[in-house]
Design a protein around this motif. Sequence first.
Motif, PDB file in Angstrom:
ATOM      1  N   VAL A   1       0.849  -1.194  -0.019  1.00  0.00           N
ATOM      2  CA  VAL A   1      -0.146  -0.020   0.016  1.00  0.00           C
ATOM      3  C   VAL A   1       0.880   1.246  -0.086  1.00  0.00           C
ATOM      4  N   CYS A   2       0.612   2.087  -0.906  1.00  0.00           N
ATOM      5  CA  CYS A   2       1.407   3.361  -0.943  1.00  0.00           C
ATOM      6  C   CYS A   2       1.132   4.267   0.269  1.00  0.00           C
ATOM      7  N   ALA A   3       2.274   4.519   0.963  1.00  0.00           N
ATOM      8  CA  ALA A   3       2.263   5.337   2.104  1.00  0.00           C
ATOM      9  C   ALA A   3       1.795   6.637   2.080  1.00  0.00           C
ATOM     10  N   THR A   4       2.012   7.082   0.777  1.00  0.00           N
ATOM     11  CA  THR A   4       1.487   8.586   0.768  1.00  0.00           C
ATOM     12  C   THR A   4       0.024   8.709   0.173  1.00  0.00           C
ATOM     13  N   CYS A   5      -0.388   8.033  -0.579  1.00  0.00           N
ATOM     14  CA  CYS A   5      -1.876   8.203  -1.061  1.00  0.00           C
ATOM     15  C   CYS A   5      -2.765   6.904  -0.878  1.00  0.00           C
ATOM     16  N   GLY A   6      -2.226   5.694  -0.493  1.00  0.00           N
ATOM     17  CA  GLY A   6      -3.111   4.643   0.060  1.00  0.00           C
ATOM     18  C   GLY A   6      -3.344   3.717  -1.399  1.00  0.00           C
TER      19      GLY A   6
ATOM     20  N   PRO B   1       6.939   4.950  -2.895  1.00  0.00           N
ATOM     21  CA  PRO B   1       5.538   5.409  -3.509  1.00  0.00           C
ATOM     22  C   PRO B   1       4.977   4.592  -4.999  1.00  0.00           C
ATOM     23  N   CYS B   2       3.956   4.902  -4.778  1.00  0.00           N
ATOM     24  CA  CYS B   2       3.101   4.089  -5.860  1.00  0.00           C
ATOM     25  C   CYS B   2       3.480   4.555  -7.395  1.00  0.00           C
ATOM     26  N   THR B   3       3.039   3.985  -8.543  1.00  0.00           N
ATOM     27  CA  THR B   3       3.566   4.678  -9.865  1.00  0.00           C
ATOM     28  C   THR B   3       2.822   5.891  -9.990  1.00  0.00           C
ATOM     29  N   VAL B   4       1.713   6.334  -9.413  1.00  0.00           N
ATOM     30  CA  VAL B   4       1.071   7.734  -9.719  1.00  0.00           C
ATOM     31  C   VAL B   4       2.072   8.493  -8.899  1.00  0.00           C
ATOM     32  N   CYS B   5       2.096   8.377  -7.670  1.00  0.00           N
ATOM     33  CA  CYS B   5       2.998   9.256  -6.704  1.00  0.00           C
ATOM     34  C   CYS B   5       4.164   9.569  -7.057  1.00  0.00           C
ATOM     35  N   SER B   6       5.112   8.775  -7.847  1.00  0.00           N
ATOM     36  CA  SER B   6       6.312   9.056  -8.228  1.00  0.00           C
ATOM     37  C   SER B   6       6.404   9.174  -9.721  1.00  0.00           C
TER      38      SER B   6
HETATM   39 ZN   LIG Z   1       0.750   6.833  -4.019  1.00  0.00          ZN
END
Ligand SMILES: [Zn+2]
Length: 200
Positions: A58-63, A70-75
């Motif tokens: 689970v992405c710690a930033t966005c969930g 961080p997930c593909t979107v956040c990075s």
């Molecule tokens: Zn994310």
Amino acid sequence: MAATAGPEIERLIQLLAKLPGLGPRSARRAALVLVKKRAELLDPLTAALADVARKVKVCATCGNIDTTDPCTVCSDPRRDASLIVVVEDVADLWALERANASSGLYHVLGGTLSPLDGVGPQDLTIDALVARARNDNVTEIILALNATVDGQTTAHYITDLLQDANVKVTRLAHGVPVGGELDYLDEGTLAAAVRQRTLF
Ligand SMILES: [Zn+2]
């Protein structure tokens, strides 16, 4: 029902039947296709499942759920970090991504406030959202929550919390679906569409 295959295959069928959209009949059919097409399907699927099971997080930033944190979107540096789209569930995030609806980042709440089901603010990632909204780079929070009572209650709650944060809080429009016919809409949707009319 009496078993028609060995316990290993019966177990595979039982597990497949838990997937959305697959009942016992279609699970049985899927299992048969898998065992028939071992090289093309069963072996690669086994490897893909093991790979995802090992890497999923689970992405710690966005969930969001992804294989990186961080997930593909956040990075993704091309994302507009001034915009955060708030959704109830990862499925909603993926639906918005499929629709190419936003170039912003996301925040997954993990549900909606629901006093009847005992879901309070502490059960959702609302504190983390407020913290993100207070970041200077963020200018707009889009509440992409379901048009249900719980969804709208949650939207109001978050809007109140963000009163003194320096962000614009918006929500999705309610109205006529693309390709929709007025005669078939429920009264609530029709009334909301008239209230939220836009300049042509
Ligand atoms: Zn994310």
